[in-house]
Design an enzyme around this catalytic site. Sequence first.
Site, PDB file in Angstrom:
ATOM      1  N   GLY A 185       1.339  10.396   6.927  1.00 20.97           N
ATOM      2  CA  GLY A 185       2.360  10.799   6.443  1.00 20.97           C
ATOM      3  C   GLY A 185       3.887  10.663   7.207  1.00 20.97           C
ATOM      4  O   GLY A 185       4.857  11.256   6.736  1.00 20.97           O
TER       5      GLY A 185
ATOM      6  N   THR B 119       0.880  -1.147   0.121  1.00 23.63           N
ATOM      7  CA  THR B 119      -0.228   0.085  -0.014  1.00 23.63           C
ATOM      8  C   THR B 119       0.970   1.372  -0.070  1.00 23.63           C
ATOM      9  O   THR B 119       0.539   2.327   0.378  1.00 23.63           O
ATOM     10  CB  THR B 119      -0.976  -0.027   1.195  1.00 23.63           C
ATOM     11  OG1 THR B 119      -0.155  -0.246   2.449  1.00 23.63           O
ATOM     12  CG2 THR B 119      -2.063  -1.127   1.125  1.00 23.63           C
TER      13      THR B 119
ATOM     14  N   SER C 157       2.272   6.631  11.904  1.00 20.68           N
ATOM     15  CA  SER C 157       1.233   6.131  11.219  1.00 20.68           C
ATOM     16  C   SER C 157       1.566   6.440   9.678  1.00 20.68           C
ATOM     17  O   SER C 157       1.758   7.773   9.231  1.00 20.68           O
ATOM     18  CB  SER C 157      -0.260   6.491  11.503  1.00 20.68           C
ATOM     19  OG  SER C 157      -0.949   5.959  10.379  1.00 20.68           O
ATOM     20  N   LYS C 158       1.553   5.403   8.757  1.00 20.75           N
ATOM     21  CA  LYS C 158       1.592   5.762   7.436  1.00 20.75           C
ATOM     22  C   LYS C 158       0.743   6.599   6.505  1.00 20.75           C
ATOM     23  O   LYS C 158       0.700   7.338   5.874  1.00 20.75           O
ATOM     24  CB  LYS C 158       1.573   4.525   6.612  1.00 20.75           C
ATOM     25  CG  LYS C 158       1.911   4.541   5.042  1.00 20.75           C
ATOM     26  CD  LYS C 158       1.611   3.373   4.165  1.00 20.75           C
ATOM     27  CE  LYS C 158       2.412   2.314   4.478  1.00 20.75           C
ATOM     28  NZ  LYS C 158       2.276   1.224   3.737  1.00 20.75           N
ATOM     29  N   ARG C 159      -0.470   6.528   7.323  1.00 24.43           N
ATOM     30  CA  ARG C 159      -1.867   7.239   6.954  1.00 24.43           C
ATOM     31  C   ARG C 159      -1.603   8.713   7.137  1.00 24.43           C
ATOM     32  O   ARG C 159      -2.080   9.512   6.532  1.00 24.43           O
ATOM     33  CB  ARG C 159      -3.142   6.735   7.753  1.00 24.43           C
ATOM     34  CG  ARG C 159      -4.420   7.210   7.423  1.00 24.43           C
ATOM     35  CD  ARG C 159      -5.534   6.795   8.184  1.00 24.43           C
ATOM     36  NE  ARG C 159      -5.480   5.346   7.729  1.00 24.43           N
ATOM     37  CZ  ARG C 159      -6.353   4.481   8.477  1.00 24.43           C
ATOM     38  NH1 ARG C 159      -7.057   4.840   9.365  1.00 24.43           N
ATOM     39  NH2 ARG C 159      -6.409   3.433   8.149  1.00 24.43           N
TER      40      ARG C 159
END
Length: 473
Positions: free
Chosen positions: A252, A13, A248-250
């Site tokens: 950034g 993802t 979190s990747k979400r």
Amino acid sequence: MKEVRTRFAPSPTGYLHIGGLRTALYAYLYAKKNGGKFILRIEDTDRERYVPGSVEIIYSTMRDAGLIYDEGPDVGGDYGPYIQSERKNAYLEYAKQLVENGSAYYCFCDKERLEKIHSEGATKYDKHCLSLSKEEVQARLDRGDSYVIRQNIPLTGSTTYTDMVFGDITVENKELEDNILIKSDGMPTYNFANVVDDHLMGINYVIRGVEYLSSTPKYNLMYDGLGWERPHYIHLQPIMRDATHKLSKRYGDASYEDFIKKGFLKEAIINYIALLGWSSKDNTEKFSLSELVEKFDLSGVSHSPSIFDEQKMRYINSLYVKEMTEDEFHDYAMKFYGNYDYLKGLDLRYLSSLLCSRVEVFSDIGKLTEFLTCFDGFDLSLFANAKWKTDVEVAKAMLPSLIELTENSFDSLHDALIAYGEKAGYKKGQVLWIYRIALTGAQSTPGGAVEMALLLGKEESLRRLNECLKRLG
């Protein structure tokens, strides 16, 4: 004793996030510490979140970080295929086995019914379709009605298992939901596919985030329902951005590739990530990957979340930079010099000799050399130095002579500056301060007056000195 087999099973993802890389690292370390195998599996059944190119990023990141897997999609192995979507046909058969022994059931409820029961206060599925007779289920299947397969969680009792970090974990069955195992499109959910894949691949040590701690009983009930041996579990606390927010990747938060671009060394990144949730018995902080394999022990895994501290990672990185030879530093710095057009024409090898003791992270090169672009219009008050008792007037008096000796004695500049000071009645520090400020217009530079002149070269040094004299009037 069975061979230890661990796995890292990322979803493609996007970039490989720091939290995911830590999971991979711990799985790698545990396997290698125990003489076992480390496997890479790509879990790509969530097609809506799939990002093209992500699989290649996972491969390259793992290789670059040194986490070499023994089996995986691009290296093969005896338990493939190692891409989840290529294993689709296996999942439905195992789900049907669970249906046959009562551990799962067909559910034909449509979206409207599910929304209705939730609107009426239900917090989980109400087992409505579990009451359907075998004949009615078969008739609906024969008719081609859309269905999912749900796990059948007991309504009473509890499930206990032992986590190798947190000890015995008990969850009341009534807290668990009859989650979907096979979706209406025939694809498995993550919850079911990872159980099947782990078993078929012989994964006997599952290392993952603590968010799965309370849902692991669901997986164990699947193992039991299929007559399979449960794996050992190692759950890891999250990495936090701060006291309340997970990394979190979400949102950034940085990936491995981000930090490489910032100028962190791969060895330092892996070293620091290892410390986010684990510590050695002797509190050592600097480890090579091979040393981590030797030292890694589950007794050092933290029961508390870790806060990501980029300043600490800078410190770890600086330890590795200090160990580089000047040639190694220069070779690595060349990857970054091209980012700064104003460095063109300079002796970059000489620049490396000045920077190597000052750089913590290679992106510091910009900060340490930006004075080269800020010369015109610098604040003339920089000539004032209380320690050396210098000011603009002292600079104005010195500069004509400094220009002359630069013109005539550049090859022996240091000695010429010292001799000039002695002759003119100035202290060494006064001369060097005025000369360096007149050359660079900067409070601090990655070298002294002579080093800056040698970096700039005779022609540019004279240009700058003359420009400065004009400004002083």
